[in-house]
Design a protein around this motif. Structure first.
Motif, PDB file in Angstrom:
ATOM      1  N   LEU A 468       0.827  -1.202   0.000  1.00  0.00           N
ATOM      2  CA  LEU A 468       0.000   0.000   0.000  1.00  0.00           C
ATOM      3  C   LEU A 468       0.867   1.260   0.000  1.00  0.00           C
ATOM      4  O   LEU A 468       0.526   2.259  -0.662  1.00  0.00           O
ATOM      5  N   LEU A 469       1.992   1.214   0.724  1.00  0.00           N
ATOM      6  CA  LEU A 469       2.858   2.391   0.831  1.00  0.00           C
ATOM      7  C   LEU A 469       3.749   2.587  -0.388  1.00  0.00           C
ATOM      8  O   LEU A 469       4.269   3.688  -0.593  1.00  0.00           O
ATOM      9  N   HIS A 470       3.946   1.539  -1.177  1.00  0.00           N
ATOM     10  CA  HIS A 470       4.715   1.657  -2.420  1.00  0.00           C
ATOM     11  C   HIS A 470       3.717   1.703  -3.580  1.00  0.00           C
ATOM     12  O   HIS A 470       3.215   0.659  -4.002  1.00  0.00           O
ATOM     13  N   TRP A 471       3.443   2.905  -4.061  1.00  0.00           N
ATOM     14  CA  TRP A 471       2.332   3.101  -4.987  1.00  0.00           C
ATOM     15  C   TRP A 471       2.470   2.275  -6.259  1.00  0.00           C
ATOM     16  O   TRP A 471       1.490   1.720  -6.766  1.00  0.00           O
ATOM     17  N   GLN A 472       3.687   2.191  -6.806  1.00  0.00           N
ATOM     18  CA  GLN A 472       3.870   1.409  -8.023  1.00  0.00           C
ATOM     19  C   GLN A 472       3.499  -0.053  -7.805  1.00  0.00           C
ATOM     20  O   GLN A 472       2.862  -0.683  -8.651  1.00  0.00           O
ATOM     21  N   CYS A 474       1.438  -1.119  -5.456  1.00  0.00           N
ATOM     22  CA  CYS A 474       0.000  -1.145  -5.192  1.00  0.00           C
ATOM     23  C   CYS A 474      -0.788  -1.166  -6.496  1.00  0.00           C
ATOM     24  O   CYS A 474      -1.785  -1.890  -6.626  1.00  0.00           O
ATOM     25  N   ARG A 475      -0.359  -0.400  -7.460  1.00  0.00           N
ATOM     26  CA  ARG A 475      -1.031  -0.376  -8.769  1.00  0.00           C
ATOM     27  C   ARG A 475      -0.988  -1.748  -9.438  1.00  0.00           C
ATOM     28  O   ARG A 475      -1.944  -2.153 -10.105  1.00  0.00           O
ATOM     29  N   GLY A 479      -4.668  -1.595  -7.364  1.00  0.00           N
ATOM     30  CA  GLY A 479      -5.043  -0.448  -6.564  1.00  0.00           C
ATOM     31  C   GLY A 479      -5.344  -0.830  -5.126  1.00  0.00           C
ATOM     32  O   GLY A 479      -5.447  -2.014  -4.783  1.00  0.00           O
ATOM     33  N   PRO A 480      -5.516   0.170  -4.249  1.00  0.00           N
ATOM     34  CA  PRO A 480      -5.684  -0.111  -2.806  1.00  0.00           C
ATOM     35  C   PRO A 480      -6.938  -0.910  -2.482  1.00  0.00           C
ATOM     36  O   PRO A 480      -6.927  -1.728  -1.552  1.00  0.00           O
TER      37      PRO A 480
END
Length: 714
Positions: A468-472, A474-475, A479-480
């Motif tokens: 969740l904290l590493h957006w790439q 998470c995508r 997504g979240p």
């Protein structure tokens, strides 16, 4: 085989380069360790203290709280037993929690370790041990990696397909699938094939046989499994890291599970890609240069392996004696004992494997792994081993014995409930004016249960939080929202399967302790779609146990019934849950709604895309062989000539009844169909083993070809 034949392109192997590989004994003196980076040494030392003190502190807390739960003034011998079993189980989950916490800290740290790399000289061998596997899947993987290497690293690698296949039909299909791609691009990236007739020591013996025949020409070897896949960048980085660190004997990668298409494999795939990096980060940090080997997706320094890893033969018979089954843990320990570093590099990307498709397939694999791990008891006290190597062996053993302690804890807990229900308490058994009340602190029990569940679930929540904290990242999970839903779904489904697996492992341990040998069965690579009859046969005892626990707990106490539901529910419904676990139609239904789709499924890497394309192209190849495999030689003279070139000219003169019978059958058969109708398995194997016998098949060829013609052709 003469030099002309070996260089002709028809022979499947290069010139031999022998390397001595002495067999070791269990107890030997440890060699001085090669020098390692001092910064990493300090980090490793601090990490080991964190894991040790964290596990010790949590275990002490759990023991103290459970002691407080059981009684406020007097504890019976049965309660003491319950306390001891609880402490063992709580220590195990505390150990896992502490490692995961360490992994989260390093995953979130702003500074990352940078591994040194240096261009490697010479050629690195890529070994693919095969044992009655689907050759089409293996060829697709080899072709995908081969094309990638030709583009990005020509002249740096060579493939060796090391077959231990021991069934005639599988062997012919294997050769027919592989021979068109052998010895292509011999300068850039050759592909070789060898089938071993003697399967001594299984996979360990298969790799050792290659080392002793060809190892001297290759500085390093990368060992893969039949379902392994690696990108050229990953392969290159591994070889460069070995070149930059002369003290290293082995680098293990973290394989990512891909191509999951069943419910159970999708659960494993998501857990591997979301939670696995957290565990791995913790492991690599405290292991340091004394890490472990998982048998595949790793690079090994060939001469170090030959020097250190000639496995001892254990005294006695299987399951505890004989050849070492789970060789990988022992090979890592022996490398470390010889002074070589063993490292776990979790930052290497594009290292892949596949997961067992169903619950039953996992149980079959567990039977073999359990026997191999329990066999390691012979090495736990071996002289010269590094203490971290001993930890690997002990955790491997306890990973299965934990099921025994879990089952014992439940049994003693129910025994306490039965005692409380049927046995009338004697409150004044010590002739005192004050009664001896058997008091349980239910508030503390509830709190301790919550803490225990928190320790079990924390590593999964760590994985969710890290992604969740590493957006790439998470995508890549969609997504979240999808990441959160998939995490909750994985926790729920895993909770249903956990008691089934634990009871299965308990039965497996009991089976091994009774002295039963598991043998050597190939790993299932299909979609694991089991019939209801198969699921019932595999899980009937789980169902009976679950019903028995549920009924007895409800009879004893409704509260106990509800407390035990996380265990009894999965056991009672083990048959339908097992049936649901396999089958691609059921598993892919989840992906249609977007659930449990890993990053490599949503956005596949280049090498995974190559593999899928190759599999599509080769699907037709799998149907080319008829139900009569020997016909493949008759329909293709070139294939016949290629197979003949692999057979030694000098044959064993000892009497072979199967050879004699096969000779008679060939002489008295009018067609290949007539011959196959009367051959048994051993006679079939004899035909493809002996040169003189195989030549007799030429009577069925469309045009007459003699041995002399084949030598000239070669």
């Amino acid at each position: 085989m003469n030099q002309t034949t070996q260089n002709s392109g028809l022979y499947a192997l290069p010139n031999e380069a022998p390397l001595d590989m002495p067999r070791h004994v269990v107890n030997e003196i440890r060699q001085t360790a090669k020098k390692q980076n001092q910064h990493f040494f300090v980090t490793t030392l601090l990490s080991r203290l964190f894991v040790f003190l964290g596990t010790l502190g949590l275990s002490a807390y759990g023991a103290y709280e459970m002691y407080a739960v059981l009684s406020t003034n007097h504890i019976t011998w049965l309660q003491w037993l319950f306390l001891a079993l609880f402490c063992v189980n709580f220590t195990w989950i505390s150990f896992a929690f502490t490692q995961a916490t360490l992994g989260l800290l390093f995953k979130l740290a702003p500074f990352k370790r940078k591994r040194k790399e240096l261009d490697a000289t010479g050629v690195t061998a890529i070994l693919l041990p095969v044992y009655n596997e689907d050759p089409v899947r293996i060829r697709a993987s080899i072709e995908a990696m081969h094309e990638d290497l030709l583009e990005k690293a020509p002249g740096k690698f060579a493939f060796f397909i090391l077959s231990d296949t021991n069934r005639a039909e599988n062997s012919i299909k294997e050769k027919h699938t592989f021979y068109p791609i052998l010895n292509q691009n011999t300068e850039a990236c050759p592909i070789y094939y060898r089938r071993r007739l003697n399967n001594a020591e299984r996979k360990a013996g298969n790799v050792a046989e290659w080392v002793t025949r060809f190892g001297n020409d290759y500085e390093c070897m990368i060992v893969l499994d039949a379902d392994s896949l690696m990108s050229a960048e990953c392969l290159l980085s591994m070889s460069r890291r070995m070149a930059a660190e002369p003290s290293l004997g082995l680098i293990q990668t973290l394989p990512t599970i891909i191509r999951a298409d069943t419910l159970y494999s999708r659960i494993q795939q998501f857990a591997n890609q979301c939670f696995g990096p957290i565990y791995a980060a913790g492991l690599t940090t405290w292991h340091g240069n004394a890490s472990n080997f998982w048998g595949h997706n790793a690079i090994i320094r060939t001469k170090a392996f030959a020097e250190a890893c000639g496995l001892p033969i254990l005294p006695g018979k299987a399951p505890f004696g004989g050849h070492v089954m789970s060789h990988d843990f022992i090979e890592a320990a022996l490398l470390r004992r010889a002074g070589w570093g063993v490292r776990f590099d979790t930052d290497l990307q594009a290292s892949y494997e596949e997961a067992p498709p169903s619950l039953i397939d996992v149980m079959v694999r567990d039977r073999r792994w359990c026997q191999g791990n329990l066999q390691h008891k012979a090495f736990v006290k071996a002289k010269g081993l590094h203490f971290v190597s001993r930890m690997h062996l002990m955790t491997g053993i306890f990973s299965y014995f934990s099921a025994v302690f879990w089952f014992a804890l439940i049994s003693v807990g129910f025994a306490l409930a039965v005692q409380a229900y049927f046995v009338k308490p004697d409150y004044f058994n010590n002739l005192s004016l004050f009664p001896n009340w058997p008091v349980f602190d239910f508030e503390k029990a509830r709190s301790l249960f919550i803490v225990s569940m928190g320790l079990v679930l924390a590593p999964k929540l760590y994985g969710w939080l890290s992604a969740l904290l590493h957006w790439q990242q998470c995508r890549k999970f969609g997504g979240p929202i999808m990441l959160t839903l998939d995490t909750l779904l994985e926790i729920l489904v895993s909770a249903l399967y956990a008691p089934i697996l634990m009871f299965s492992q308990f039965l497996v341990v009991m089976d091994v302790l009774r002295g039963r040998d598991s043998g050597w069965k190939p790993q299932s690579r299909d979609d694991g779609a089991n019939k209801w009859k198969e699921a019932t046969r595999a899980h009937i005892y789980h169902t009976i146990l679950g019903i028995g626990l549920a009924v007895s707990s409800y009879f004893l106490s409704p509260q106990l019934f509800y407390w035990s539901m996380p265990i009894t529910f999965g056991l009672i419904f083990s048959i339908p849950l097992s049936w649901l676990s396999g089958g691609s139609k059921r598993g892919n239904l989840l992906s249609k709604f977007g659930f449990l789709k890993g990053p490599e499924e949503r956005r596949p890497s280049e090498i995974v895309t190559r593999l899928e394309n190759k599999l599509t192209q080769l699907e037709q190849h799998s149907s080319e062989l008829s139900n009569i495999p020997l016909r493949a030689y008759i329909n293709n003279v070139d294939f016949y000539a290629w197979h003949l070139a692999q057979l030694p000219e000098q044959e064993n003169n000892q009497f072979d009844r199967h050879k004699v019978c096969a000779t008679w059958l060939i002489e008295h058969s009018d067609s290949i169909e007539d011959l196959m109708a009367h051959l048994n398995e051993q006679e079939h194997l004899a035909i493809i083993k002996y040169r003189s016998l195989f030549l007799r098949l030429s009577k069925f060829l469309p045009e007459k070809v003699t041995d002399t013609n084949h030598k000239a052709y070669a």
